[in-house]
Design an enzyme around this catalytic site. Structure first.
Site, mmCIF file in Angstrom:
data_model
loop_
_atom_site.group_PDB
_atom_site.id
_atom_site.type_symbol
_atom_site.label_atom_id
_atom_site.label_comp_id
_atom_site.label_asym_id
_atom_site.label_seq_id
_atom_site.Cartn_x
_atom_site.Cartn_y
_atom_site.Cartn_z
ATOM 1 N N LYS A 181 -62.990 -12.584 -60.439
ATOM 2 C CA LYS A 181 -63.844 -11.417 -60.165
ATOM 3 C C LYS A 181 -64.820 -11.326 -61.324
ATOM 4 O O LYS A 181 -64.455 -11.051 -62.459
ATOM 5 C CB LYS A 181 -62.976 -10.159 -60.080
ATOM 6 C CG LYS A 181 -63.536 -9.061 -59.217
ATOM 7 C CD LYS A 181 -64.786 -8.389 -59.757
ATOM 8 C CE LYS A 181 -64.469 -7.399 -60.855
ATOM 9 N NZ LYS A 181 -65.710 -6.887 -61.502
ATOM 10 N N GLY A 234 -60.753 -7.456 -70.858
ATOM 11 C CA GLY A 234 -61.512 -6.220 -70.714
ATOM 12 C C GLY A 234 -60.899 -5.123 -71.562
ATOM 13 O O GLY A 234 -60.236 -5.397 -72.570
ATOM 14 N N SER A 235 -61.083 -3.892 -71.140
ATOM 15 C CA SER A 235 -60.657 -2.757 -71.963
ATOM 16 C C SER A 235 -59.158 -2.490 -71.813
ATOM 17 O O SER A 235 -58.532 -2.907 -70.825
ATOM 18 C CB SER A 235 -61.443 -1.518 -71.562
ATOM 19 O OG SER A 235 -61.159 -1.208 -70.214
ATOM 20 N N GLU A 237 -57.748 0.355 -71.225
ATOM 21 C CA GLU A 237 -57.502 1.257 -70.101
ATOM 22 C C GLU A 237 -57.399 0.493 -68.773
ATOM 23 O O GLU A 237 -56.460 0.679 -68.005
ATOM 24 C CB GLU A 237 -58.668 2.253 -70.054
ATOM 25 C CG GLU A 237 -58.446 3.423 -69.155
ATOM 26 C CD GLU A 237 -59.749 4.216 -69.023
ATOM 27 O OE1 GLU A 237 -60.662 4.045 -69.844
ATOM 28 O OE2 GLU A 237 -59.832 4.985 -68.046
ATOM 29 N N GLY A 239 -56.877 -2.682 -68.495
ATOM 30 C CA GLY A 239 -55.743 -3.603 -68.644
ATOM 31 C C GLY A 239 -54.438 -2.946 -68.210
ATOM 32 O O GLY A 239 -53.607 -3.572 -67.541
ATOM 33 N N GLU A 256 -56.249 -9.985 -72.488
ATOM 34 C CA GLU A 256 -57.157 -10.050 -73.635
ATOM 35 C C GLU A 256 -57.915 -8.732 -73.674
ATOM 36 O O GLU A 256 -58.843 -8.524 -72.896
ATOM 37 C CB GLU A 256 -58.149 -11.211 -73.463
ATOM 38 C CG GLU A 256 -57.519 -12.590 -73.456
ATOM 39 C CD GLU A 256 -57.098 -13.059 -74.834
ATOM 40 O OE1 GLU A 256 -57.211 -12.291 -75.804
ATOM 41 O OE2 GLU A 256 -56.630 -14.200 -74.935
ATOM 42 N N CYS A 290 -65.379 -8.493 -78.489
ATOM 43 C CA CYS A 290 -64.066 -7.859 -78.672
ATOM 44 C C CYS A 290 -63.547 -8.033 -80.092
ATOM 45 O O CYS A 290 -62.893 -7.155 -80.635
ATOM 46 C CB CYS A 290 -63.087 -8.448 -77.679
ATOM 47 S SG CYS A 290 -63.106 -10.235 -77.679
ATOM 48 N N GLU A 387 -62.691 1.916 -80.514
ATOM 49 C CA GLU A 387 -63.624 0.802 -80.377
ATOM 50 C C GLU A 387 -64.982 1.336 -79.909
ATOM 51 O O GLU A 387 -65.070 1.997 -78.880
ATOM 52 C CB GLU A 387 -63.065 -0.188 -79.348
ATOM 53 C CG GLU A 387 -63.847 -1.475 -79.235
ATOM 54 C CD GLU A 387 -63.313 -2.388 -78.117
ATOM 55 O OE1 GLU A 387 -62.929 -1.880 -77.055
ATOM 56 O OE2 GLU A 387 -63.303 -3.612 -78.329
#
Ligand code: NAD
Length: 483
Positions: A181, A234-235, A237, A239, A256, A290, A387
């Site tokens: 995706k 990704g983030s 949240e 994740g 990650e 990141c 972050e």
């Protein structure tokens, strides 16, 4: 192609080797973050498109062609893919500039980096070996590193091509097939990878690339009943929600996630080199990396000197659209820019000193954020914990080594950490104590394609890059034979 209007106006999804519209015919507008203007449209993938893509990946996985492909042939496929990608080099550089906000120099760097991943993992395809376990002369026992099956991969917008390609490469050389995706904000470079897959002869269905909104296509993929494995970048949240979906079906994940990585500057460090490295570590790609070095933890004896030089470096940078050859380009969206600006206001309210930057760059139409330096930051402040994902560095003083280690480790994250010193013993000692997946000594991002990368604590688990990454794509199967 040298201008935004040269970008192809419409891009379709890549499912089972075919280019297809979204199942409902809907499209997602893609914006050029350097202007705020619409750049092009992409097909909007839905749950129905994800279904088709997973079915294609499953059919390919079960096919004789895929099952019988020898490891060295899968490796050769990655080399062909790397070669074919070369033909898209100029277009990749430009779409990265226009949909992602990368500088042209960084956009040009995406192809050699992606090729390195493809060739590195291609070279390992025929070197993945199980072991034979001695059980006496009456039994033969051995292990196989077996693929999971269909690997679902969800990719963020900040580095879609290398991040996507390295996961695809690991999956394919270990015998998995992929549904990826792509990020709705910056999907274009991955379509060019899909085109290269066709030219390289990647079997139909082995790689499927669907763009869609996270809550729609992303969530449908993570929760799909016929995937066997998830790689999410990704983030934190998002994740968490992906992990919940995976938990329902008990499937393994590589996670990650984000970071708030700190670099410690000891008094004996080469100050000029340190400042150059620290500035690169936070201002590259406008801090949207990141593993950016978003906290600088500086010994009191060199604090003023480091701060003055860092501010001078930040103010010397040319913030401009990537295509114009600036040092840093825009943030990805108005939403991200507002978030970074809001966090800067929080920093001021918390009592930190805003030394430079702190808001959007005046006189530019896109989502440009001024390189920002905060000083007098306490480790417990929100701006030292959250972050930003923007070009903002917080500088925190320390007196004792133990205190510096505690500050560096004192966030929820554990993606990267760094230290600057000429004392090798100190470097070893501190590197051992830092809770982070990668530790950089005297150069932020020291490492490469070959060095395992990934998080500790809330930054995630599993590794990408390096040989270790491949272990995240296989499961050990034991075969015992009574002779
Ligand atoms: P994000 O979590 O918003 O989105 C990442 C991807 O997840 C996108 O493709 C998005 O469409 C998809 N998504 C969103 N909601 C979803 C849902 N409910 N279910 C499934 N998929 C969903 O992150 P972002 O803003 O695109 O990227 C920035 C974040 O990614 C930062 O926190 C950054 O640190 C992190 N990141 C980590 C690494 C790493 O290797 N550790 C690399 C790059 C970025």
């Amino acid at each position: 192609m040298t201008k935004a209007s040269d970008v192809r106006p419409y891009w379709k999804n890549f499912i089972n080797g075919e280019w297809v519209d979204g199942s409902e015919g809907a499209r997602i507008p893609v914006t050029d973050p350097a202007t705020g203007l619409k750049l092009c449209e992409v097909a909007r993938g839905t749950a129905a498109d994800i279904d088709r893509a997973v079915a294609a990946a499953r059919a390919c996985f079960n096919s004789d062609e895929w099952q019988n492909m020898l490891p060295h042939e899968r490796g050769a496929l990655m080399f062909r893919l790397a070669d074919e990608l070369e033909k898209a080099a100029d277009e990749v550089a430009l779409v990265e500039c226009f949909d992602n906000g990368k500088t042209l120099a960084n956009g040009r760097g995406e192809i050699p980096l992606t090729q390195r991943y493809l060739r590195y993992y291609g070279g390992m395809a025929d070197k993945l070996e199980g072991r034979q376990i001695p059980l006496g002369s009456g039994l033969l026992d051995y292990t196989i590193l077996a693929p999971y099956g269909v690997s679902a991969q969800i990719v963020p917008w900040n580095g879609p091509l290398p991040v996507g390609a390295r996961s695809i490469a690991c999956a394919l050389v270990t015998g998995n097939t992929v549904v990826l995706k792509s990020p709705e904000d910056s999907p274009l470079s991955l379509y060019l990878l899909a085109e290269a897959c066709t030219r390289a002869g990647v079997p139909k269905g082995a790689v499927n690339i669907v763009c869609g909104y996270g809550a729609e296509a992303g969530a449908a993929l993570a929760a799909h009943k016929d995937i066997d494995h998830v790689v999410f970048t990704g983030s934190v949240e998002t994740g968490r929600s992906v992990l919940r979906a995976a938990a329902e079906r008990i499937i393994p994940c590589v996670m990650e996630l984000g970071g708030k990585s700190g670099g410690i500057v000891f008094p004996d460090a080469d100050i000029d080199q340190t400042v150059e490295s620290a500035a690169n570590g936070i201002f590259k790609h406008a801090g949207q990396i990141c593993s950016a070095g978003s906290r600088l933890i500086v010994h009191r004896s060199v604090y003023d000197q480091v701060v003055e030089k860092l501010i001078a470096r930040a103010e010397s940078l040319n913030v401009a659209p990537g295509i114009e050859g600036g040092d840093l380009g825009p943030l990805i969206s108005e939403r991200q820019l507002e978030r970074v600006e809001a966090l800067c206001r929080v920093g001021v309210e918390e009592g930190a000193t805003l030394r430079t930057g702190g808001s959007r760059t005046k006189g530019l139409d896109g989502y440009f954020m001024a390189p920002t330096v905060f000083t007098d930051v306490r480790p417990d402040m929100i701006i030292a914990q959250d972050e930003f994902f923007g070009p903002v560095v917080v500088v925190i003083p320390f007196e004792e080594t133990e205190e510096a280690i505690e500050i560096a480790n004192g966030t929820d994250y554990g993606l990267a950490a760094g230290l600057y010193t000429r004392d090798l013993s100190l470097a070893h000692k501190v590197a051992n104590r830092l809770v982070a997946g990668q530790v950089y000594v005297n150069q932020w991002w020291a490492g490469g394609v070959e060095t395992p990368f990934g998080g500790m604590k809330r930054s995630g688990f599993g590794r990408e890059k390096g040989q270790e990454a491949l272990l995240g794509y296989v499961q050990t199967k034991n075969v015992g034979i009574k002779l």
